[in-house]
Write a protein that holds these residues in place. Sequence first.
Motif, short mmCIF file in Angstrom:
data_model
loop_
_atom_site.label_atom_id
_atom_site.label_comp_id
_atom_site.label_asym_id
_atom_site.label_seq_id
_atom_site.Cartn_x
_atom_site.Cartn_y
_atom_site.Cartn_z
N VAL A 24 51.90 121.47 24.99
CA VAL A 24 52.91 120.89 24.12
C VAL A 24 54.09 121.84 23.99
O VAL A 24 53.96 123.05 24.20
N PRO A 25 55.28 121.32 23.61
CA PRO A 25 56.43 122.21 23.36
C PRO A 25 56.11 123.20 22.25
O PRO A 25 55.42 122.86 21.27
N ASN A 26 56.61 124.42 22.39
CA ASN A 26 56.31 125.44 21.38
C ASN A 26 57.43 125.65 20.36
O ASN A 26 57.34 126.54 19.51
N GLY A 27 58.51 124.86 20.46
CA GLY A 27 59.59 124.97 19.50
C GLY A 27 60.65 125.97 19.89
O GLY A 27 61.71 126.05 19.24
N ALA A 28 60.39 126.75 20.94
CA ALA A 28 61.36 127.75 21.39
C ALA A 28 61.83 127.45 22.80
O ALA A 28 62.30 128.35 23.50
N GLY A 29 61.69 126.20 23.19
CA GLY A 29 62.12 125.81 24.51
C GLY A 29 61.07 125.99 25.58
O GLY A 29 61.32 125.72 26.76
N GLY A 30 59.89 126.44 25.21
CA GLY A 30 58.80 126.62 26.16
C GLY A 30 57.61 125.75 25.81
O GLY A 30 57.73 124.75 25.07
N TYR A 31 56.43 126.17 26.28
CA TYR A 31 55.23 125.35 26.10
C TYR A 31 54.05 126.23 25.73
O TYR A 31 54.02 127.43 26.03
N THR A 32 53.10 125.60 25.05
CA THR A 32 51.87 126.29 24.66
C THR A 32 50.68 125.53 25.21
O THR A 32 50.62 124.28 25.13
N PHE A 33 49.72 126.27 25.76
CA PHE A 33 48.45 125.72 26.22
C PHE A 33 47.40 126.08 25.18
O PHE A 33 47.29 127.25 24.77
N THR A 34 46.62 125.08 24.75
CA THR A 34 45.61 125.32 23.71
C THR A 34 44.31 124.62 24.07
O THR A 34 44.31 123.43 24.41
N PHE A 35 43.20 125.37 24.01
CA PHE A 35 41.88 124.73 24.09
C PHE A 35 41.50 124.24 22.70
O PHE A 35 41.52 125.01 21.73
N ASP A 36 41.08 122.94 22.63
CA ASP A 36 40.77 122.34 21.32
C ASP A 36 39.43 121.58 21.26
O ASP A 36 39.41 120.47 20.70
N SER A 90 56.73 134.29 31.39
CA SER A 90 57.70 133.37 31.97
C SER A 90 57.11 132.00 32.21
O SER A 90 55.89 131.81 32.18
N ALA A 91 58.00 131.04 32.50
CA ALA A 91 57.55 129.67 32.78
C ALA A 91 56.64 129.65 34.00
O ALA A 91 55.59 128.99 34.00
N ASP A 92 57.01 130.38 35.05
CA ASP A 92 56.19 130.36 36.26
C ASP A 92 54.83 130.98 36.01
O ASP A 92 53.80 130.49 36.51
N THR A 93 54.79 132.06 35.22
CA THR A 93 53.50 132.67 34.89
C THR A 93 52.66 131.71 34.05
O THR A 93 51.44 131.58 34.25
N PHE A 94 53.30 131.05 33.10
CA PHE A 94 52.59 130.06 32.29
C PHE A 94 51.93 129.02 33.18
O PHE A 94 50.73 128.72 33.04
N TRP A 95 52.71 128.45 34.10
CA TRP A 95 52.16 127.38 34.94
C TRP A 95 51.15 127.93 35.95
O TRP A 95 50.22 127.21 36.35
N ASN A 96 51.26 129.17 36.33
CA ASN A 96 50.22 129.78 37.15
C ASN A 96 48.91 129.90 36.38
O ASN A 96 47.82 129.80 36.95
N GLY A 97 49.03 130.12 35.07
CA GLY A 97 47.84 130.13 34.23
C GLY A 97 47.18 128.77 34.18
O GLY A 97 45.94 128.65 34.21
N VAL A 98 48.00 127.74 34.07
CA VAL A 98 47.45 126.37 34.10
C VAL A 98 46.79 126.12 35.45
O VAL A 98 45.70 125.53 35.53
N ARG A 99 47.45 126.55 36.53
CA ARG A 99 46.87 126.37 37.86
C ARG A 99 45.52 127.09 37.98
O ARG A 99 44.58 126.57 38.59
N ALA A 100 45.44 128.28 37.41
CA ALA A 100 44.17 129.02 37.45
C ALA A 100 43.05 128.20 36.83
O ALA A 100 41.92 128.15 37.36
N TYR A 101 43.36 127.54 35.72
CA TYR A 101 42.35 126.66 35.10
C TYR A 101 42.00 125.51 36.03
O TYR A 101 40.82 125.18 36.21
N PHE A 102 43.00 124.90 36.63
CA PHE A 102 42.75 123.76 37.52
C PHE A 102 41.79 124.12 38.65
O PHE A 102 41.04 123.27 39.13
N THR A 103 41.81 125.37 39.11
CA THR A 103 40.93 125.75 40.23
C THR A 103 39.46 125.72 39.83
O THR A 103 38.59 125.72 40.71
N TYR A 104 39.18 125.69 38.54
CA TYR A 104 37.79 125.62 38.06
C TYR A 104 37.39 124.21 37.62
O TYR A 104 36.32 124.04 37.02
N PHE A 105 38.23 123.24 37.91
CA PHE A 105 37.97 121.89 37.40
C PHE A 105 36.70 121.27 37.99
O PHE A 105 36.18 120.31 37.41
#
Length: 656
Positions: A414-426, A384-399
């Motif tokens: 970035v948008p994933n084309g299905a109305g959601g978002y993708t997080f990518t390490f690059d 879900s969107a909330d779980t996705f953003w909780n994952g981003v928050r988890a990363y932020f806690t290690y900043f």
Amino acid sequence: MAQFVRGLIFASLGSLIAGQTINTAKGPVAANKNTVAPAAAVVPASTTKSNFDWENVQLTPSVLANLTNLNLTDISLFNFPTAQSVSARSASTSQCKVFPGDAEWPSPIVWEILNLLSGDALIKTVPLAAPCFSSWPEYNATLCATITSLWNTPQLHVADPTSTQWPLWEDLTCLPPSLRSEATTCTLGGYASYSINVTNVAQIQLALNFARNLNLRLVVRSTGHDFAGKGIGAGALSLWTHNLNDLEFYPSYTYGSYSGPAFKLGAGVMTEDVYALAEANGVTAVGGECRTVGMAGGYIAGGGHSPMSSLVGMAADQVLSIEVVLPNGEFVTADANTNPDLFWALRGGGGSTFGVVTSLVIQAYPKVPVTTMTFDFTMSSTLSADTFWNGVRAYFTYFAVFPDAGTYGYFNIVPNGAGGYTFTFDPFWGGNMTKPQLQTLVAPFLKDLSDLGIPVAPVFTEYASLRPAWNASFPPENVGGWTNHAASRLFPRENFENATLLNETLAAVRYAIEGGAILVGYNIKSAVNPHANQNNSVNPAWRKTLTHFILPGLWDANATFATIQNVSETLTNDWIAKWRAVSPGAGSYFSEGDINEPDFQQAFYGSYYPQLYALKQQLDPYGLFYAPTGVGSEDWYVTGQIPYVPTQNGRLCRTS
């Protein structure tokens, strides 16, 4: 192609000087490229520093004295300033730079004299895409197809004397027609009128004197990797420094208190060149992520963040000495003991501001291993969107934890084309780390993601040194586009160590992305380094930050300027406004910041701005150097601007 175009232009002007003479100390001589060009002398090499050979080719008063009067024009157009000329300029009532079509604009003969004096180095601008338009003599359908196919590759623009890698700020006046439906004509727009293909110091001095004495706009361009149009300008004379690309490695170099390996870089040297030479000599250089960044140009002038920054600090911290031509045409050295105020300003205070850097020396470091980690996670029917953003928050806690260990996290949302978002390490970059060391460091973070129900499959890759890791991680950048406009923010440490601020920061980031932006994120810090000279003008916000977040607003390739204006205004006054609100007193990265940044003085320069501005007025009382959002740029404006789309296609005028 540039050489061919130059030949066509100036062959037709050759007849203009036929039969003309120049009065010299030895009497009149015929005016031609053999007697006039180049207006330079080889000065004795210093015994205390190692200039490149071309840095010893300089314009001297004795050279000018030998050209006391041209029958074609007044040789004083090329003179160094005097107290009287500075006073006259200060008293001038001219509020604007001379522009093509003005009565004061140099005649073709005068431009040809500059060409001859500079050694046939003057190039009249032909826009890169001109071969696509039948209205231009250069029209060539086959060449147009080649240019169009390569338009998004940086090397195409780097090799052109005027083109910028981000054409929005030029005003989109000459694009390959198949890439934008509105590209039906081709004009110079915001491109400079002429360029000097710089190959020695004398040419820079000639151009500075010429532009200063004639009140012309002057710009400096190295590679064109320029997020805010600092290297372009309508009606300008441009100094194209890309071909000052000498690069030397010194295994043992002593300068001041430093003793160790070092590089000397010409102004046109790019990141990929430095990394290659470092690898060949078993050392590590502090350079950029993008391949075509001009290391000794705007990159170091703006501070310069690097995959090495969390270990050893900013690129500007590594500089030992700088060679520079000042606005008055004087060629000087700047280091900790010679011109120390200038040395301080040139390392972080912005390019195209205090002079033209010809070369600099930077220190090098021992070879270090690098381990990278890549993975992604995306919103879906099971995430879900909330779980996705909780994952981003988890990363932020290690900043704080990660950069303190020397890492550099480069990621995108970035948008994933299905109305959601993708997080990518690059990627997630572990400098001076083996694979087991990086795995141990990130294990708690990976467990947090697992506990949230976010499945990831991290790939760890160990490299023996920086260059192969960089080469595998950062492909050639995609440039030449005009479908976005970016802003940035340097969020300080407390935004991630304080739970309340962390939540507010995450909410502000989420708001912008869900509003239509994308995030290019860096988890990074500027390490304290007792072995580098960190007494410089790098934005103080860099010394406190744990991020460099870039936020592009988007539109499509055929968007109208009204749409571009709307998105840009939203970016500045809504999305980034919320970022500023949760990080008061912080800042933004000058080289990748918003051209519309309110109070840019504070955002890009912090508490150093008054000192930088005072030095700018001292060194450049003529107003010769101007760059958007540069020090002193508030004293100027470009006519004909669309609000929030401030192109360089207009006359440069004083604000008062």
